[in-house]
Write an enzyme that holds these catalytic residues in place. Structure first.
Site, PDB file in Angstrom:
ATOM      1  N   TRP A   1     -77.241 -53.772 -60.785  1.00 28.53           N
ATOM      2  CA  TRP A   1     -78.710 -53.773 -60.714  1.00 28.53           C
ATOM      3  C   TRP A   1     -79.148 -54.208 -59.326  1.00 28.53           C
ATOM      4  CZ3 TRP A   1     -80.273 -51.233 -64.707  1.00 28.53           C
ATOM      5  CH2 TRP A   1     -79.743 -51.431 -65.982  1.00 28.53           C
TER       6      TRP A   1
ATOM      7  N   TRP B   1     -86.750 -47.077 -87.476  1.00 25.46           N
ATOM      8  CA  TRP B   1     -86.305 -47.603 -86.164  1.00 25.46           C
ATOM      9  C   TRP B   1     -86.631 -49.087 -86.053  1.00 25.46           C
ATOM     10  CZ3 TRP B   1     -83.012 -46.097 -82.580  1.00 25.46           C
ATOM     11  CH2 TRP B   1     -82.631 -44.751 -82.547  1.00 25.46           C
TER      12      TRP B   1
ATOM     13  N   TRP C   1     -85.811 -51.668 -75.101  1.00 25.29           N
ATOM     14  CA  TRP C   1     -85.449 -51.685 -73.675  1.00 25.29           C
ATOM     15  C   TRP C   1     -83.981 -51.326 -73.495  1.00 25.29           C
ATOM     16  CZ3 TRP C   1     -87.617 -51.693 -68.975  1.00 25.29           C
ATOM     17  CH2 TRP C   1     -88.995 -51.887 -68.919  1.00 25.29           C
TER      18      TRP C   1
ATOM     19  N   TRP D   1     -82.994 -54.162 -66.823  1.00 28.87           N
ATOM     20  CA  TRP D   1     -83.964 -53.942 -67.906  1.00 28.87           C
ATOM     21  C   TRP D   1     -84.580 -55.254 -68.380  1.00 28.87           C
ATOM     22  CZ3 TRP D   1     -82.967 -56.471 -72.409  1.00 28.87           C
ATOM     23  CH2 TRP D   1     -81.641 -56.850 -72.679  1.00 28.87           C
TER      24      TRP D   1
ATOM     25  N   ASN E   1     -95.572 -45.093 -77.407  1.00 30.53           N
ATOM     26  CA  ASN E   1     -94.105 -45.119 -77.310  1.00 30.53           C
ATOM     27  C   ASN E   1     -93.587 -44.255 -76.158  1.00 30.53           C
ATOM     28  OD1 ASN E   1     -91.422 -45.822 -78.413  1.00 30.53           O
ATOM     29  ND2 ASN E   1     -91.303 -43.626 -78.812  1.00 30.53           N
TER      30      ASN E   1
ATOM     31  N   GLU F   1     -89.868 -43.677 -88.122  1.00 30.71           N
ATOM     32  CA  GLU F   1     -90.217 -44.650 -87.055  1.00 30.71           C
ATOM     33  C   GLU F   1     -90.179 -46.066 -87.618  1.00 30.71           C
ATOM     34  OE1 GLU F   1     -90.258 -43.836 -83.991  1.00 30.71           O
ATOM     35  OE2 GLU F   1     -90.067 -41.737 -84.546  1.00 30.71           O
TER      36      GLU F   1
HETATM   37  P1  FAD Z   1     -96.368 -45.454 -84.591  1.00 32.08           P
HETATM   38  O1  FAD Z   1     -95.830 -44.257 -83.960  1.00 32.08           O
HETATM   39  O2  FAD Z   1     -97.656 -45.316 -85.335  1.00 32.08           O
HETATM   40  O3  FAD Z   1     -95.273 -46.117 -85.455  1.00 32.08           O
HETATM   41  C1  FAD Z   1     -95.543 -46.987 -86.577  1.00 32.08           C
HETATM   42  C2  FAD Z   1     -94.720 -48.243 -86.463  1.00 32.08           C
HETATM   43  O4  FAD Z   1     -93.331 -47.948 -86.455  1.00 32.08           O
HETATM   44  C3  FAD Z   1     -94.957 -49.012 -85.181  1.00 32.08           C
HETATM   45  O5  FAD Z   1     -96.106 -49.806 -85.271  1.00 32.08           O
HETATM   46  C4  FAD Z   1     -93.683 -49.821 -85.066  1.00 32.08           C
HETATM   47  O6  FAD Z   1     -93.706 -50.960 -85.893  1.00 32.08           O
HETATM   48  C5  FAD Z   1     -92.647 -48.856 -85.611  1.00 32.08           C
HETATM   49  N1  FAD Z   1     -92.045 -48.082 -84.507  1.00 32.08           N
HETATM   50  C6  FAD Z   1     -92.486 -46.917 -83.990  1.00 32.08           C
HETATM   51  N2  FAD Z   1     -91.641 -46.492 -83.020  1.00 32.08           N
HETATM   52  C7  FAD Z   1     -90.667 -47.419 -82.924  1.00 32.08           C
HETATM   53  C8  FAD Z   1     -89.509 -47.548 -82.120  1.00 32.08           C
HETATM   54  N3  FAD Z   1     -89.153 -46.620 -81.221  1.00 32.08           N
HETATM   55  N4  FAD Z   1     -88.729 -48.640 -82.279  1.00 32.08           N
HETATM   56  C9  FAD Z   1     -89.034 -49.583 -83.188  1.00 32.08           C
HETATM   57  N5  FAD Z   1     -90.123 -49.505 -83.991  1.00 32.08           N
HETATM   58  C10 FAD Z   1     -90.926 -48.442 -83.862  1.00 32.08           C
HETATM   59  N6  FAD Z   1     -92.646 -51.882 -80.638  1.00 32.08           N
HETATM   60  C11 FAD Z   1     -93.169 -53.055 -81.029  1.00 32.08           C
HETATM   61  O7  FAD Z   1     -93.701 -53.160 -82.147  1.00 32.08           O
HETATM   62  N7  FAD Z   1     -93.124 -54.156 -80.217  1.00 32.08           N
HETATM   63  C12 FAD Z   1     -92.536 -54.110 -78.979  1.00 32.08           C
HETATM   64  O8  FAD Z   1     -92.480 -55.133 -78.292  1.00 32.08           O
HETATM   65  C13 FAD Z   1     -92.016 -52.877 -78.528  1.00 32.08           C
HETATM   66  N8  FAD Z   1     -91.490 -52.749 -77.290  1.00 32.08           N
HETATM   67  C14 FAD Z   1     -90.996 -51.527 -76.877  1.00 32.08           C
HETATM   68  C15 FAD Z   1     -90.436 -51.417 -75.597  1.00 32.08           C
HETATM   69  C16 FAD Z   1     -89.935 -50.200 -75.161  1.00 32.08           C
HETATM   70  C17 FAD Z   1     -89.327 -50.085 -73.788  1.00 32.08           C
HETATM   71  C18 FAD Z   1     -90.001 -49.074 -75.994  1.00 32.08           C
HETATM   72  C19 FAD Z   1     -89.470 -47.735 -75.534  1.00 32.08           C
HETATM   73  C20 FAD Z   1     -90.530 -49.168 -77.267  1.00 32.08           C
HETATM   74  C21 FAD Z   1     -91.030 -50.396 -77.731  1.00 32.08           C
HETATM   75  N9  FAD Z   1     -91.595 -50.529 -79.021  1.00 32.08           N
HETATM   76  C22 FAD Z   1     -92.086 -51.747 -79.418  1.00 32.08           C
HETATM   77  C23 FAD Z   1     -91.520 -49.427 -80.003  1.00 32.08           C
HETATM   78  C24 FAD Z   1     -92.721 -48.471 -80.023  1.00 32.08           C
HETATM   79  O9  FAD Z   1     -92.993 -48.013 -78.744  1.00 32.08           O
HETATM   80  C25 FAD Z   1     -93.983 -49.110 -80.605  1.00 32.08           C
HETATM   81  O10 FAD Z   1     -93.693 -49.693 -81.855  1.00 32.08           O
HETATM   82  C26 FAD Z   1     -95.085 -48.072 -80.834  1.00 32.08           C
HETATM   83  O11 FAD Z   1     -95.377 -47.405 -79.639  1.00 32.08           O
HETATM   84  C27 FAD Z   1     -96.323 -48.771 -81.360  1.00 32.08           C
HETATM   85  O12 FAD Z   1     -97.368 -47.862 -81.507  1.00 32.08           O
HETATM   86  P2  FAD Z   1     -97.832 -47.379 -82.942  1.00 32.08           P
HETATM   87  O13 FAD Z   1     -97.979 -48.552 -83.838  1.00 32.08           O
HETATM   88  O14 FAD Z   1     -98.995 -46.501 -82.756  1.00 32.08           O
HETATM   89  O15 FAD Z   1     -96.569 -46.543 -83.396  1.00 32.08           O
END
Ligand code: FAD
Length: 490
Positions: free
Chosen positions: A321, A293, A397, A374, A356, A290
């Site tokens: 759209w 990502w 997005w 989007w 997420n 993650e």
């Molecule tokens: P954990 O599951 O604990 O992950 C740890 C860290 O990994 C996160 O804090 C983040 O930095 C990174 N991470 C995890 N999943 C992703 C992912 N799919 N893509 C990129 N990085 C990831 N994340 C943001 O930090 N800021 C945003 O503005 C943002 N907008 C999003 C918009 C959409 C539509 C979607 C689908 C996802 C978005 N994310 C964003 C990615 C992800 O959803 C969040 O990082 C995550 O939910 C944060 O929760 P967590 O720290 O508990 O994640």
């Protein structure tokens, strides 16, 4: 001020940006080398310079992070100078007034920010000022992870394999024995940041639930990391998609503003693994991917046109759209009639954060069920998320909408009912955010429109009054989305 002193005895300016911490801060560490006095600075740059400034919830987070960093520096006898203005002008005045011999920062990756940094970097050596920039936000700089042809990766798998093999630097400790140089009151006045550090919203106070949920800043971020390692990492691989309990780290705002560094996190995972702390390697590897990502999103931010404006896949420019103000408003307010979507949108508004899985569900609903561009949703997230991130938000997005790099195929349209049943089987998440549905039994809570009149009455629900009927029919909306997508292919 005269600048005849040797550059190593003249003060060094540390320009803080997305790195609001003392530990693992290479720019700060460099500035302190040899006991030089430092000037710690944050600049609120105006919109006109083309950067995308934090807004709403993320601005609230930024203010709290600046305040805690300032407090940490004051404990060490200094302070954080928070100024406002065009970076070049602010720095010019500061260098002139303080006679600083060096300026250091940790890098940022958006095109407008890089352009500003490039100009500053080019202009200062002629004035006898040393300039240095450092890597502090990512595991590896985006230009170092490239395919054999040198082109950036457009698919996550090979990107991640390349990154996984790369050497990750160990984090730096916080500097000890900091000394500080003063800043003239005149500069502080000239570039004063008008709202001050804690302009918390008052009327209405939309930050109530955010304050209850979050502690901002470096120490809080490290505590959040320790909690995650102790409580949630073990179950992360299996449970991370569940919406009805805390299964993920919630580190995202701390990473976004650099309260915690990605290298600290990486090292903490390795230590945890080597300690044999009872956590299966699967959880650690899943969590690391993650973080991968996140790096992939930053690679897109660095290599592509401004991500929040342009489809990465240009064929999406022709997507038909819909303009639907009513649908957009219902989505923002959590009034679509689909409980899992509405619960998530209300959680987002209240707390500034979403899981997420919930982000994917609501983004899919907007871009596919409502067929709304989007970019509208991305903008709303930009205002309402505490972790609103210039790379992760637009790249994710685009991933959901199908226009991004290695994106989910557009024809994969989430069914909000089955998503709810799978990831919130007992309806706990829905009932937390939609108390009006709290008396509906679990199977019905994700599809209240299928309840009988007697069941609705028993749960004290009047569809269309106490809770909306669905604003679109799932099957019809899905068919409309697929037709729109097919039209792109002629
Ligand atoms: P954990 O599951 O604990 O992950 C740890 C860290 O990994 C996160 O804090 C983040 O930095 C990174 N991470 C995890 N999943 C992703 C992912 N799919 N893509 C990129 N990085 C990831 N994340 C943001 O930090 N800021 C945003 O503005 C943002 N907008 C999003 C918009 C959409 C539509 C979607 C689908 C996802 C978005 N994310 C964003 C990615 C992800 O959803 C969040 O990082 C995550 O939910 C944060 O929760 P967590 O720290 O508990 O994640």
């Amino acid at each position: 001020m005269a600048t005849t002193a040797s550059p190593v005895t003249r003060p060094a300016i540390v320009w803080f940006r997305d790195d609001l911490r003392l530990r693992d801060n290479p720019a700060l560490a460099k500035a302190c080398q040899g006991g030089r006095p430092v000037i710690c600075l944050y600049i609120h740059e105006p919109r006109e310079v083309g950067r995308r400034n934090p807004q709403g919830a993320a601005l609230w987070w930024l203010h709290g992070s600046l305040a805690t960093l300032d407090a940490a520096l004051r404990e060490r006898g200094g302070q954080l100078h928070v100024l406002a203005g065009e970076a070049e002008q602010v720095l010019d005045a500061l260098l002139e007034q303080t006679g600083a011999g060096a300026l250091y920062w940790n890098r940022r990756y958006d095109a407008a920010g890089r352009e500003i940094d490039k100009r500053i970097k080019a202009s200062l050596p002629a004035r006898g000022v040393e300039v240095g920039s450092f890597s502090a936000s990512l595991l590896r700089e985006p230009w170092t992870i490239a395919s054999q042809s040198g082109a950036p990766y457009r698919v996550f798998g090979p990107f991640w394999r390349a990154l996984r093999q790369a050497q990750i630097e160990a984090p730096l400790p916080a500097p000890v024995n900091l000394t500080f140089a003063p800043l003239a009151v005149e500069i502080a006045r000239r570039f004063a940041y008008p709202s001050g550090l804690e302009p918390d919203p008052q009327q209405p106070d939309w930050a109530v639930a955010m304050r209850a949920q979050w502690e901002r800043g470096e120490e809080a971020g490290l505590a959040c990391l320790r909690d995650f390692l102790d409580e949630d990492l073990a179950g992360y691989a299996d449970d991370r998609d569940r919406l009805d309990s805390k299964t993920t780290s919630r580190l995202s705002p701390y990473l976004r503003f650099g309260n915690v560094s990605i290298r600290q996190l990486w090292q903490a995972l390795s230590s945890h693994q080597h300690d044999g702390a009872g956590t299966g390697d699967r959880g650690i590897e899943k969590f690391r991917s993650e973080l991968g990502w996140r790096e992939f999103c930053y690679s897109q931010l660095y290599h592509c046109r401004p991500l929040h404006q342009h489809n990465i896949q240009p064929d999406f420019d022709a997507m038909p759209w819909r303009r639907d103000e009513h649908g957009l408003l219902a989505w923002k307010r959590g009034m679509t009639g689909y409980p899992i979507v509405d619960a998530a949108m209300r959680q987002l508004w209240a707390t500034g954060w979403l899981h997420n899985r919930a982000r994917m569900i609501v983004a899919s609903f907007l871009a596919k069920h409502l067929l709304i561009d989007w970019r509208e949703g991305e903008r709303w997230f930009w205002e309402t998320l505490v972790d609103a991130d210039p790379a992760n938000n637009p790249a994710s997005w685009q991933w959901v909408a199908g226009s991004g790099a290695d994106a989910a195929p557009y024809f994969r349209v989430f069914n909000p009912v089955t998503q709810g049943e799978k990831f919130d089987p007992d309806g706990i998440f829905v009932k937390t955010w939609l108390p009006e549905l709290s008396r509906l039994p679990a199977p019905l809570v994700h599809r209240p429109w299928t309840a009988s009149p007697a069941e609705l009455e028993a749960a004290d629900i009047r569809l269309g009054e106490t809770y909306p009927a669905p604003i679109v029919d799932h099957a019809a909306a899905r068919a409309r989305a697929l037709a729109a997508w097919r039209s792109l292919r002629g």
